[in-house]
Design an enzyme around this catalytic site. Structure first.
Site, PDB file in Angstrom:
ATOM      1  N   SER A 103      18.155  60.384   9.050  1.00 13.75           N
ATOM      2  CA  SER A 103      17.298  61.072  10.014  1.00 13.75           C
ATOM      3  C   SER A 103      18.168  61.798  11.051  1.00 13.75           C
ATOM      4  CB  SER A 103      16.356  60.030  10.640  1.00 13.75           C
ATOM      5  OG  SER A 103      15.219  60.650  11.179  1.00 13.75           O
ATOM      6  N   ASP A 185      15.292  81.005  13.792  1.00 15.33           N
ATOM      7  CA  ASP A 185      15.237  80.156  12.583  1.00 15.33           C
ATOM      8  C   ASP A 185      15.104  78.678  12.886  1.00 15.33           C
ATOM      9  OD1 ASP A 185      15.421  82.274  10.970  1.00 15.33           O
ATOM     10  OD2 ASP A 185      17.417  81.874  10.187  1.00 15.33           O
ATOM     11  N   ASP A 208       7.975  61.190   2.291  1.00 14.12           N
ATOM     12  CA  ASP A 208       8.426  61.143   3.685  1.00 14.12           C
ATOM     13  C   ASP A 208       7.436  61.901   4.572  1.00 14.12           C
ATOM     14  OD1 ASP A 208       9.715  61.472   6.164  1.00 14.12           O
ATOM     15  OD2 ASP A 208      11.706  61.564   5.241  1.00 14.12           O
ATOM     16  N   HIS A 236      10.180  57.753   4.751  1.00 15.70           N
ATOM     17  CA  HIS A 236      11.304  58.070   5.620  1.00 15.70           C
ATOM     18  C   HIS A 236      12.341  56.946   5.622  1.00 15.70           C
ATOM     19  CE1 HIS A 236      13.172  60.621   8.567  1.00 15.70           C
ATOM     20  NE2 HIS A 236      13.213  59.671   9.480  1.00 15.70           N
TER      21      HIS A 236
END
Length: 255
Positions: A103, A185, A208, A236
């Site tokens: 993560s 972006d 996830d 996750h």
């Protein structure tokens, strides 16, 4: 082998870490948002091969037992964590090491691998992203209020931090990471991905709920020669939920 816990001064803060194993291959585990070695990597500290690896799990500044200082989220917090992580391993006298980042820890690991290429042996990331989209911001806001979290996820963090610090730091994190969506972006570290030269393994859980699969595919596409493994039932926390499969895949890659 037992797990030792200690603190060491790095970049002006006392960083807490756990260490186990006596293998020649040093591995640093990098936890996710609000995470620590203790909350995020129990099955890895317990079960990774202690003969092959020396496993270190750290608490980034402001997380776990690396308090004080309190956690904050300046625009460069991932770069700061990357430097702290690398400097910690050097302070522990590891000349070269591999990174396993989950993560937020995956983002930190991507940055560290790009910026300190001669120190990083191999890289494994899961549940990571190199940019933040408006959809991501919506997902983050969905976890802003910790009182709505499941008891299972919430309890260890409340025990670690106390309710107030836990709740406030989670809100500060949502604000901090959402700011990346304002960049062109939604960039966090896209421009660094082509600089990653070490062997790289990206793992992603197809279920996830926090990090859409497109992020894993983007990272895979932009790190030359990287490998992508999709786990159909993974969410996750796939390294906890499917610890045995995860550890086996990762150890095979690291060997």
């Amino acid at each position: 082998t037992s797990v030792t816990s200690a603190k060491i001064q790095v970049n002006g803060v006392h960083l807490h870490y756990q260490q186990t194993g006596e293998g020649s291959h040093a591995v640093l585990l990098l936890p996710g948002m609000l995470g620590s070695g203790q909350t995020d990597f129990g099955p890895q500290l317990k079960s990774m091969n202690k003969q092959l690896f020396t496993v270190v799990a750290w608490d980034p500044r402001g997380y776990g037992k690396s308090i004080p200082p309190s956690r904050d989220f300046p625009p460069d917090f991932f770069e700061r964590d990357a430097k702290d992580a690398v400097d910690l391993m050097q302070a522990l006298k590891f000349k070269k090491f591999s990174l396993l980042g989950w993560s937020d820890g995956g983002i930190t690991a991507l940055i560290a691998a790009a910026k300190y290429p001669n120190l990083i042996h191999k890289l494994v990331v899961w549940g990571a992203n190199a940019s933040v989209t408006q959809e991501d911001v919506r997902i983050y806001n969905g976890i802003r209020d910790v009182s709505k979290w499941s008891e299972k996820v919430k309890k260890p963090l409340e025990e670690l931090y106390g309710h107030k610090y836990f709740a406030e730091t989670c809100e500060a994190w949502v604000d901090g990471i959402s700011r990346f969506a304002e960049n062109s972006d939604g960039n966090i570290c896209k421009q660094l991905l082509p600089d990653i030269k070490c062997p790289t393994f990206i793992i992603h859980g197809e279920k996830d709920p926090l990090v859409p699969q497109a992020h894993a595919e983007y990272i895979h596409k932009h790190i030359k020669g990287s490998r992508l493994l999709l786990m159909p039932e993974g969410k996750h926390n796939l390294h906890l939920r499917f610890a045995e499969d995860f550890n086996r895949e990762v150890e095979n890659f690291l060997r």
